[in-house]
Enzyme design. Structure first.
Site, PDB file in Angstrom:
ATOM      1  N   ASP A 121      30.109  -2.212  49.726  1.00 12.98           N
ATOM      2  CA  ASP A 121      31.278  -1.657  50.403  1.00 12.98           C
ATOM      3  C   ASP A 121      31.907  -2.753  51.250  1.00 12.98           C
ATOM      4  O   ASP A 121      31.201  -3.591  51.838  1.00 12.98           O
ATOM      5  CB  ASP A 121      30.915  -0.477  51.294  1.00 12.98           C
ATOM      6  CG  ASP A 121      32.162   0.194  51.869  1.00 12.98           C
ATOM      7  OD1 ASP A 121      32.877   0.852  51.095  1.00 12.98           O
ATOM      8  OD2 ASP A 121      32.415   0.031  53.073  1.00 12.98           O
ATOM      9  N   GLU A 128      34.967  -3.528  54.263  1.00 13.97           N
ATOM     10  CA  GLU A 128      35.976  -3.102  55.222  1.00 13.97           C
ATOM     11  C   GLU A 128      36.940  -4.264  55.401  1.00 13.97           C
ATOM     12  O   GLU A 128      36.516  -5.431  55.426  1.00 13.97           O
ATOM     13  CB  GLU A 128      35.350  -2.704  56.559  1.00 13.97           C
ATOM     14  CG  GLU A 128      34.342  -1.572  56.471  1.00 13.97           C
ATOM     15  CD  GLU A 128      34.927  -0.263  55.977  1.00 13.97           C
ATOM     16  OE1 GLU A 128      36.158  -0.066  56.129  1.00 13.97           O
ATOM     17  OE2 GLU A 128      34.168   0.552  55.440  1.00 13.97           O
ATOM     18  N   ALA A 129      38.229  -3.972  55.501  1.00 13.02           N
ATOM     19  CA  ALA A 129      39.225  -5.043  55.504  1.00 13.02           C
ATOM     20  C   ALA A 129      40.350  -4.736  56.482  1.00 13.02           C
ATOM     21  O   ALA A 129      40.347  -3.713  57.177  1.00 13.02           O
ATOM     22  CB  ALA A 129      39.777  -5.248  54.098  1.00 13.02           C
ATOM     23  N   TYR A 149      39.865  -1.143  44.563  1.00  9.49           N
ATOM     24  CA  TYR A 149      39.964  -1.848  45.850  1.00  9.49           C
ATOM     25  C   TYR A 149      38.912  -2.952  46.017  1.00  9.49           C
ATOM     26  O   TYR A 149      39.258  -4.127  46.116  1.00  9.49           O
ATOM     27  CB  TYR A 149      39.837  -0.844  46.999  1.00  9.49           C
ATOM     28  CG  TYR A 149      40.137  -1.435  48.353  1.00  9.49           C
ATOM     29  CD1 TYR A 149      41.448  -1.647  48.766  1.00  9.49           C
ATOM     30  CD2 TYR A 149      39.111  -1.784  49.228  1.00  9.49           C
ATOM     31  CE1 TYR A 149      41.733  -2.203  50.008  1.00  9.49           C
ATOM     32  CE2 TYR A 149      39.378  -2.329  50.473  1.00  9.49           C
ATOM     33  CZ  TYR A 149      40.687  -2.538  50.866  1.00  9.49           C
ATOM     34  OH  TYR A 149      40.963  -3.082  52.088  1.00  9.49           O
ATOM     35  N   HIS A 187      33.361   4.643  57.115  1.00  9.88           N
ATOM     36  CA  HIS A 187      34.221   3.473  57.289  1.00  9.88           C
ATOM     37  C   HIS A 187      33.520   2.372  58.084  1.00  9.88           C
ATOM     38  O   HIS A 187      34.134   1.576  58.776  1.00  9.88           O
ATOM     39  CB  HIS A 187      35.548   3.851  57.949  1.00  9.88           C
ATOM     40  CG  HIS A 187      36.321   4.846  57.148  1.00  9.88           C
ATOM     41  ND1 HIS A 187      36.876   4.548  55.913  1.00  9.88           N
ATOM     42  CD2 HIS A 187      36.607   6.146  57.390  1.00  9.88           C
ATOM     43  CE1 HIS A 187      37.491   5.619  55.450  1.00  9.88           C
ATOM     44  NE2 HIS A 187      37.343   6.603  56.310  1.00  9.88           N
ATOM     45  N   ASP A 226      28.653   3.331  54.767  1.00  9.40           N
ATOM     46  CA  ASP A 226      29.224   3.825  53.511  1.00  9.40           C
ATOM     47  C   ASP A 226      28.330   3.488  52.315  1.00  9.40           C
ATOM     48  O   ASP A 226      28.261   4.253  51.356  1.00  9.40           O
ATOM     49  CB  ASP A 226      30.619   3.237  53.304  1.00  9.40           C
ATOM     50  CG  ASP A 226      31.659   3.906  54.190  1.00  9.40           C
ATOM     51  OD1 ASP A 226      31.356   4.979  54.750  1.00  9.40           O
ATOM     52  OD2 ASP A 226      32.770   3.360  54.325  1.00  9.40           O
TER      53      ASP A 226
END
Length: 331
Positions: free
Chosen positions: A19, A21-22, A130, A202, A207
């Site tokens: 996973d 996060e960006a 994504y 998130h 996640d």
């Protein structure tokens, strides 16, 4: 998005759940701020342990799991929405002095994959939409154009395909009112199976834990689908392209060949030094160039250097003076 060439020639042995996060969503050309990888073996997913729970046993989280969780300074502003959802801010990265997506990340990814038993498959929820394109974009900017023998699979695609094939609707549940679209969001799937919403949504590590917990509920079906439908990571199209910051790297984590990071790190450090100071000096281990020698030292050294020809002339001249003095003052 993911293309559709060859699938693995034999069953996948290691599933690396991922996973990211960006800083935001496309088309803002987001940058990775947090990355988490959990490697789980096929054996662990096929032979889970359970704890007794009403109305049915709940699988325990796999015990033998390799983990790689990294915070990465994106060097780019977060969108307000992304910051509010993830809780990440540029100020927090600056205060904690986190590094950007650099060659150290490549080394860590390479080492992480090299410890896993192949075939290896990256697994992400909405990965084709994504996570995979974003990771590919970041890797390409550092010159890594390929991840040989690494496959990837999107759990949303897998779950929708399984629902359509067997008509059991085992993943997406039918919300009210009837006839509306089924939900495949990760927190909704977790609620379907565990009757509570997951913690730490998130958050990259949270996640990944949620995804593995959902995956365990239909692990055999999902692994079977991925054995036939996983695609090489090399076929993923980068989310966006920027000018490469370093020379291309042909070595890949799937092989045992080195990245030759020292030379590339030196190149990067010299570029950084050039931007920070008008007089970039070489590293301590490097032999200094002649134009880096301090001017005062060079002049002092040259002042005391007397050529041999001049020395001989001085000696002869001194001899003549001594002879002249001897003739003028005979004993």
């Amino acid at each position: 998005m993911c293309a559709a060439p060859e699938s693995p020639s034999r069953p996948i042995e290691t599933f690396v759940f991922m996973d990211l996060e960006a800083t935001g969503l496309p088309p803002s050309q987001p940058k990775i701020a947090e990355m988490c990888l959990f490697a789980v073996t096929r054996h662990a997913l096929e032979h889970p342990q359970y704890r007794n729970s009403f109305p049915k046993p709940v699988p325990l989280f796999p015990r033998l799991v390799d983990k790689l969780c990294v915070c990465i300074n994106p060097d780019k502003p977060f969108t307000p929405i992304a910051s509010s959802i993830t809780g990440l801010t540029n100020e927090a990265f600056a205060r904690n002095k986190k590094q950007s997506f650099n060659l150290h990340i490549l080394q860590m990814i390479a080492a992480f994959f090299s410890r896993q038993h192949p075939p290896i498959c990256l697994v992400a929820h909405n990965g084709c939409g994504y996570d995979f394109p974003l990771l590919k974009a970041e890797l390409c900017m550092l010159g890594l154009l390929a991840l040989e023998e690494i496959y990837c699979a999107d759990t949303i695609k897998a779950m929708k395909a399984l629902d359509n094939e067997n008509q059991l609707h085992q993943f997406g549940y039918q919300p009210n009112p009837p006839g509306s679209r089924k939900k495949y969001a990760l927190h909704d799937l977790y609620f379907k199976f565990y009757k509570v919403y997951p913690l730490n949504s998130h958050n990259a590590e949270g996640d990944v834990i949620t995804l593995i917990s959902v995956f365990q509920q239909r692990a055999r079906d999902l692994m079977c689908w991925m054995d036939s439908n996983a695609r090489p990571f090399n076929t993923v199209k980068a989310m966006y392209k920027e000018n490469e910051r370093d020379a291309c790297i042909s070595k890949t984590p799937g092989n045992t060949q080195p990245f030759y990071p020292n030379r590339l790190q030196m190149h990067s450090q010299q570029k950084v030094a050039t931007t920070r100071s008008p007089n970039p000096f070489p590293e301590d281990d490097d032999e200094p160039a002649d134009n880096h020698i301090p001017l005062n030292n060079r002049m002092t050294d040259e002042l005391f250097i007397i050529p041999d020809e001049i020395k001989m002339i001085l000696v002869l001249f001194l001899g003549l003076i001594i002879a002249w003095i001897a003739l003028k003052n005979p004993v």
